[in-house]
Design a protein around this motif. Structure first.
Motif, PDB file in Angstrom:
ATOM      1  N   TYR A 145       0.837  -1.197   0.000  1.00  0.00           N
ATOM      2  CA  TYR A 145       0.000   0.000   0.000  1.00  0.00           C
ATOM      3  C   TYR A 145       0.875   1.251   0.000  1.00  0.00           C
ATOM      4  O   TYR A 145       1.904   1.309   0.688  1.00  0.00           O
ATOM      5  CB  TYR A 145      -0.938   0.010   1.210  1.00  0.00           C
ATOM      6  CG  TYR A 145      -2.095  -0.938   1.031  1.00  0.00           C
ATOM      7  CD1 TYR A 145      -3.320  -0.490   0.533  1.00  0.00           C
ATOM      8  CD2 TYR A 145      -1.951  -2.290   1.312  1.00  0.00           C
ATOM      9  CE1 TYR A 145      -4.372  -1.367   0.332  1.00  0.00           C
ATOM     10  CE2 TYR A 145      -3.001  -3.179   1.120  1.00  0.00           C
ATOM     11  CZ  TYR A 145      -4.207  -2.712   0.625  1.00  0.00           C
ATOM     12  OH  TYR A 145      -5.245  -3.585   0.425  1.00  0.00           O
ATOM     13  N   VAL A 146       0.447   2.239  -0.786  1.00  0.00           N
ATOM     14  CA  VAL A 146       1.190   3.501  -0.886  1.00  0.00           C
ATOM     15  C   VAL A 146       0.236   4.653  -0.593  1.00  0.00           C
ATOM     16  O   VAL A 146      -0.994   4.501  -0.626  1.00  0.00           O
ATOM     17  CB  VAL A 146       1.819   3.673  -2.280  1.00  0.00           C
ATOM     18  CG1 VAL A 146       2.843   2.585  -2.551  1.00  0.00           C
ATOM     19  CG2 VAL A 146       0.742   3.684  -3.373  1.00  0.00           C
ATOM     20  N   LYS A 147       0.827   5.782  -0.335  1.00  0.00           N
ATOM     21  CA  LYS A 147       0.027   6.967  -0.016  1.00  0.00           C
ATOM     22  C   LYS A 147      -0.875   7.365  -1.178  1.00  0.00           C
ATOM     23  O   LYS A 147      -0.436   7.486  -2.313  1.00  0.00           O
ATOM     24  CB  LYS A 147       0.956   8.130   0.334  1.00  0.00           C
ATOM     25  CG  LYS A 147       0.262   9.479   0.449  1.00  0.00           C
ATOM     26  CD  LYS A 147       1.283  10.593   0.656  1.00  0.00           C
ATOM     27  CE  LYS A 147       0.657  11.961   0.452  1.00  0.00           C
ATOM     28  NZ  LYS A 147       1.639  13.052   0.611  1.00  0.00           N
ATOM     29  N   ALA A 148      -2.155   7.561  -0.860  1.00  0.00           N
ATOM     30  CA  ALA A 148      -3.079   8.180  -1.807  1.00  0.00           C
ATOM     31  C   ALA A 148      -3.261   9.649  -1.454  1.00  0.00           C
ATOM     32  O   ALA A 148      -3.235  10.524  -2.325  1.00  0.00           O
ATOM     33  CB  ALA A 148      -4.429   7.462  -1.795  1.00  0.00           C
ATOM     34  N   LYS A 149      -3.404   9.926  -0.167  1.00  0.00           N
ATOM     35  CA  LYS A 149      -3.615  11.304   0.270  1.00  0.00           C
ATOM     36  C   LYS A 149      -3.379  11.375   1.776  1.00  0.00           C
ATOM     37  O   LYS A 149      -3.722  10.448   2.520  1.00  0.00           O
ATOM     38  CB  LYS A 149      -5.056  11.738  -0.035  1.00  0.00           C
ATOM     39  CG  LYS A 149      -5.280  13.228  -0.029  1.00  0.00           C
ATOM     40  CD  LYS A 149      -4.674  13.914  -1.258  1.00  0.00           C
ATOM     41  CE  LYS A 149      -5.373  13.558  -2.542  1.00  0.00           C
ATOM     42  NZ  LYS A 149      -4.867  14.349  -3.686  1.00  0.00           N
ATOM     43  N   ASP A 150      -2.783  12.480   2.224  1.00  0.00           N
ATOM     44  CA  ASP A 150      -2.677  12.751   3.656  1.00  0.00           C
ATOM     45  C   ASP A 150      -3.746  13.758   4.041  1.00  0.00           C
ATOM     46  O   ASP A 150      -4.103  14.657   3.256  1.00  0.00           O
ATOM     47  CB  ASP A 150      -1.298  13.309   4.018  1.00  0.00           C
ATOM     48  CG  ASP A 150      -0.229  12.234   4.123  1.00  0.00           C
ATOM     49  OD1 ASP A 150      -0.584  11.037   4.075  1.00  0.00           O
ATOM     50  OD2 ASP A 150       0.964  12.577   4.245  1.00  0.00           O
TER      51      ASP A 150
END
Length: 358
Positions: A145-150
């Motif tokens: 899993y990787v960042k989509a949005k902070d």
């Protein structure tokens, strides 16, 4: 599971079990009317060691790559095998239903608790915000899993005045045609309808936007009615049109700490005492918005500052000392600009993750 996983964390707040049961009940949570939801527990040697949900919200607009699926309610012991088993199960369920991407965590809707805490573990969460073990993010990322949005939570002290330039501007009063008024509890249902209309209009361009249904807003309004203070909920009218609003909620998490999620046999008395007598010291602003057609106008651009100022003034007069404004997308430059102009600072960050399901 979550209570045991977080048992050693002094900043974890056990949610009220009654509230959690209602949130996960198709009969009581209107989210289930437009979403498919599946829940799992991971069990080892007869003991619950993890949990996860998967859901497909049919109101979420489709992306060019195909429909998204969501996961949420993630809680597990610090063991990579447990995390892998949970996520593989949720991913298989989503893939079998045609989803091309897993996005989350959402508990359960993007309009509720969102994201995994990645920064700000040293303070308790405020009402309707999540709290996760520090190891959880690394375990999720190890699964691809990787960042989509902070998303950020901002905080400010109510003991301090707004910055001088803002104070000078709001002290001149609203321009002609901009009127602020409190929530009218005698017209509660109509006020909730107006709020829903503004919310769906004001947030419609935001990343991940999924409209809130009237049933969802009404259910939330009913649940929050005992703690809503009309002195902390204000509408902005522009030339007679209900154009914007701001809601601040007493931070009920302060009041339920130590109740272990139970209101019986003595929890009700403790909760009422803390809310009405000893009081809580903080508030959270979970919702604020102005209709898009006013965004480029003088009255529309000034409305958020006047709403923030009057709610801060009221909150301080009522004895509150601290305010959280959340949650705010990292690329919501307009809202971040408003909050930073009034002196608020980021103190927690939550991350929404994504993974292609191929």
């Amino acid at each position: 599971v979550a209570d045991r996983v977080n048992a050693g964390d002094p900043n974890y707040v056990t949610p009220l079990r009654m509230e959690r049961r209602d949130a996960l009940s198709p009969a009581k949570n209107p989210f289930f009317a437009h979403a498919d939801v599946q829940l799992w527990l991971a069990v080892r040697d007869g003991r619950d060691v993890g949990r996860i949900s998967a859901q497909i919200d049919h109101l979420t607009p489709a992306t060019p790559d195909g429909p998204d699926g969501n996961f949420g309610l993630v809680a597990a012991e610090d063991d990579p095998e447990i995390f892998a088993a949970l996520f593989e199960t949720a991913e298989a369920w989503l893939k079998a239903r045609g989803c091309r991407r897993a996005l989350g965590p959402f508990n359960l809707s993007i309009n509720e608790e969102v994201g995994l805490l990645i920064d700000g573990f040293d303070t308790p969460p405020m009402v309707m915000m999540g709290h996760d073990p520090a190891y959880a993010a690394a375990r999720v990322e190890a699964l691809g899993y990787v960042k989509a949005k902070d998303i950020h939570a901002y905080a400010s002290s109510l003991d301090e005045d707004l910055p001088a330039p803002v104070t000078r501007r709001v002290r001149r009063g609203p321009p002609p045609g901009l009127v602020l008024r409190q929530l009218d509890m005698k017209r509660y249902d109509a006020e909730v309808d107006a709020l829903t209309e503004i919310l769906n209009d004001a947030w419609s361009d935001n990343w991940g936007f999924t409209p809130v249904t009237e049933a969802e807003t009404r259910q939330l309004a009913t649940a929050l009615k005992p703690v809503i203070d009309p002195r902390l909920t204000w509408f902005a009218e522009i030339d007679g049109d209900v154009a914007g609003f701001l809601i601040a909620l007493p931070n009920v998490n302060e009041a339920i700490r130590g109740l272990n999620g139970r209101l019986l046999p003595f929890g009700w008395a403790k909760l009422l005492w803390r809310l009405k007598v000893s009081r809580v010291s903080s508030v959270r602003i979970p919702l604020m918005g102005v209709k898009r057609r006013y965004a480029g106008t003088l009255k529309g651009s000034l409305a958020p500052f006047h709403l923030i100022d009057i709610v801060r003034t009221q909150a301080r007069a009522l004895g509150y000392r601290r305010c959280e404004m959340s949650w705010i997308l990292e690329d919501n430059a307009a809202m971040r600009g408003i909050l930073e102009t009034v002196g608020a600072q980021i103190y927690k960050t939550y991350r929404v993750y994504q993974k292609a399901l191929v």
